[in-house]
Design a protein around this motif. Structure first.
Motif, PDB file in Angstrom:
ATOM      1  N   ALA A  42       0.569  -1.354  -0.116  1.00  0.00           N
ATOM      2  CA  ALA A  42       0.215   0.036  -0.219  1.00  0.00           C
ATOM      3  C   ALA A  42       0.900   1.110  -0.047  1.00  0.00           C
ATOM      4  O   ALA A  42       0.029   2.545   0.218  1.00  0.00           O
ATOM      5  CB  ALA A  42      -0.872  -0.370   1.404  1.00  0.00           C
ATOM      6  N   GLU A  43       2.365   1.227  -0.134  1.00  0.00           N
ATOM      7  CA  GLU A  43       2.831   2.531  -0.216  1.00  0.00           C
ATOM      8  C   GLU A  43       3.104   3.144   1.412  1.00  0.00           C
ATOM      9  O   GLU A  43       2.876   4.506   1.249  1.00  0.00           O
ATOM     10  CB  GLU A  43       3.447   2.793  -1.335  1.00  0.00           C
ATOM     11  CG  GLU A  43       3.180   2.113  -2.511  1.00  0.00           C
ATOM     12  CD  GLU A  43       3.851   2.817  -3.766  1.00  0.00           C
ATOM     13  OE1 GLU A  43       5.029   2.969  -4.369  1.00  0.00           O
ATOM     14  OE2 GLU A  43       2.664   3.620  -4.685  1.00  0.00           O
ATOM     15  N   GLY A  44       2.834   2.273   2.170  1.00  0.00           N
ATOM     16  CA  GLY A  44       2.473   2.916   3.663  1.00  0.00           C
ATOM     17  C   GLY A  44       3.773   2.738   3.963  1.00  0.00           C
ATOM     18  O   GLY A  44       4.635   1.643   4.031  1.00  0.00           O
ATOM     19  N   HIS A  45       4.069   3.030   6.279  1.00  0.00           N
ATOM     20  CA  HIS A  45       4.707   2.878   6.445  1.00  0.00           C
ATOM     21  C   HIS A  45       4.005   2.067   8.134  1.00  0.00           C
ATOM     22  O   HIS A  45       3.414   2.800   8.236  1.00  0.00           O
ATOM     23  CB  HIS A  45       5.301   3.647   6.922  1.00  0.00           C
ATOM     24  CG  HIS A  45       6.181   4.853   6.220  1.00  0.00           C
ATOM     25  ND1 HIS A  45       7.040   4.482   4.740  1.00  0.00           N
ATOM     26  CD2 HIS A  45       5.576   5.488   5.467  1.00  0.00           C
ATOM     27  CE1 HIS A  45       7.451   5.270   4.330  1.00  0.00           C
ATOM     28  NE2 HIS A  45       6.594   6.305   4.023  1.00  0.00           N
ATOM     29  N   LEU A  46       4.997   1.178   9.296  1.00  0.00           N
ATOM     30  CA  LEU A  46       4.363   0.853   9.974  1.00  0.00           C
ATOM     31  C   LEU A  46       5.511   1.205  11.399  1.00  0.00           C
ATOM     32  O   LEU A  46       6.315   1.356  10.616  1.00  0.00           O
ATOM     33  CB  LEU A  46       4.866  -0.263  10.069  1.00  0.00           C
ATOM     34  CG  LEU A  46       4.257  -2.143  11.005  1.00  0.00           C
ATOM     35  CD1 LEU A  46       3.393  -1.439  10.914  1.00  0.00           C
ATOM     36  CD2 LEU A  46       5.076  -3.243  10.710  1.00  0.00           C
TER      37      LEU A  46
END
Length: 321
Positions: A42-46
């Motif tokens: 999703a081209e996000g960060h964790l």
């Protein structure tokens, strides 16, 4: 790009293969691995909030090795400077030119270890790169490339000398979760393999970074019915009206949910998003974005309870339009 059933099934098969490969290094944590991979596609960060020694570094290394990408680890400390993360422009006497020397943020998977130990000024160096996948130094933009994911960690126990992450930065993390300790069988396997503890170094790449980018583009085209979008918006509005909440789920949070849900649905072989996808991800995608009223929080209110109440208050769509 319209996602067909065949493409969705191919995505699901590839996602499962990647999950199994990463799980060889992070034993007994397949659900967390799936969440982390959902973030990546999703081209996000964790954001991981967990005790030391639970495998956070191993997770980052395993994902990087599996997707044939690069990995870097930044240990956040009070004296860390923004240029220590992004890089710096240095004058080279031999060439007579100013050259940009990239910082550790330029990697496929970046582990920002104990991010809350750095000053707010240093933390803010991540805002642009997490939102736009690029760094601006001396007026020049430098792209990080794809894939790019920051896995940041916080220690929930030892809070001395830490700086609370501002809400604007928390909102840039697509998900927040925890690894937790392994179960008994996984713990025994880890102990028996302690002579070579870095299992990620033995992993072979399953896909290329280019394939990851293509899978991300494919998931971004997964179908979302207007009824699902309305459902997500209604849930966000309910959190904003909750009397125990000072700041509810933002528009960025709603968009992030759609990105994550598209990937989550594709990982199960579906070329459309269902209410179940939203409900499965709601706590991980939204809880950390809420700002509770201090008095309500002191009285026992929790972010998780607010999300649960919203899910009960809003009727989910029952049919695909």
């Amino acid at each position: 790009m319209t996602t067909t059933v065949e493409k969705a099934q191919w995505f699901a098969d590839s996602f499962t293969r990647i999950t199994k490969n990463v799980s060889q290094a992070v034993l007994g944590k397949e659900e967390v691995v799936r969440l982390a991979l959902t973030c990546m596609f999703a081209e996000g960060h964790l954001l991981l909030e967990d005790a030391p020694g639970t495998g956070k570094t191993a997770l980052a290394r395993a994902i990087a090795a599996t997707v044939q990408g690069t990995h870097s680890r930044i240990q956040f400390t009070p004296d860390l400077l923004p240029s220590d993360i992004t890089g710096v422009t240095i004058y080279e006497q031999k060439t007579g030119n100013w050259e940009f020397h990239k910082g550790p943020i330029f990697a496929s998977i970046v582990l920002a270890d104990e991010i809350n130990r750095a000053s707010p000024k240093t933390q803010s160096a991540l805002l642009e790169v997490m939102e736009e996948s690029r760094v601006t130094v001396d007026g020049v933009r430098h792209e990080t490339g794809r894939p790019f994911m920051v896995i940041a960690t916080q220690n929930p126990v030892e809070q001395a000398g830490t700086y609370k992450l501002p809400e604007a930065q928390l909102d840039r993390f697509l998900m927040k979760t925890e690894l937790g300790y392994p179960d008994h069988d996984a713990g025994v396997s880890i102990i028996l393999g302690s002579a070579a503890p870095d299992r990620s170094s033995r992993l072979k790449a399953v896909v290329s970074t280019q394939a990851v980018a293509e899978m991300a583009d494919l998931a971004a085209g997964n179908h979302v019915d207007p009824a699902i979008a309305s459902y997500v918006q209604s849930l966000c509005e309910v959190t904003r009206m909750d009397p125990t909440v000072r700041i509810g789920v933002s528009t960025r949070g709603a968009i992030g949910m759609m990105r994550a849900a598209r990937v989550w649905a594709m990982a199960q072989g579906r070329n459309y998003v269902t209410p179940d996808d939203i409900q499965s991800l709601a706590q991980r995608v939204w809880a950390h974005r809420l700002v509770l009223d201090p008095d309500a929080e002191f009285g026992g209110a929790t972010r998780e309870a607010v999300i649960s109440a919203a899910l009960k208050a809003v009727d989910s769509p029952t049919a695909r339009g």
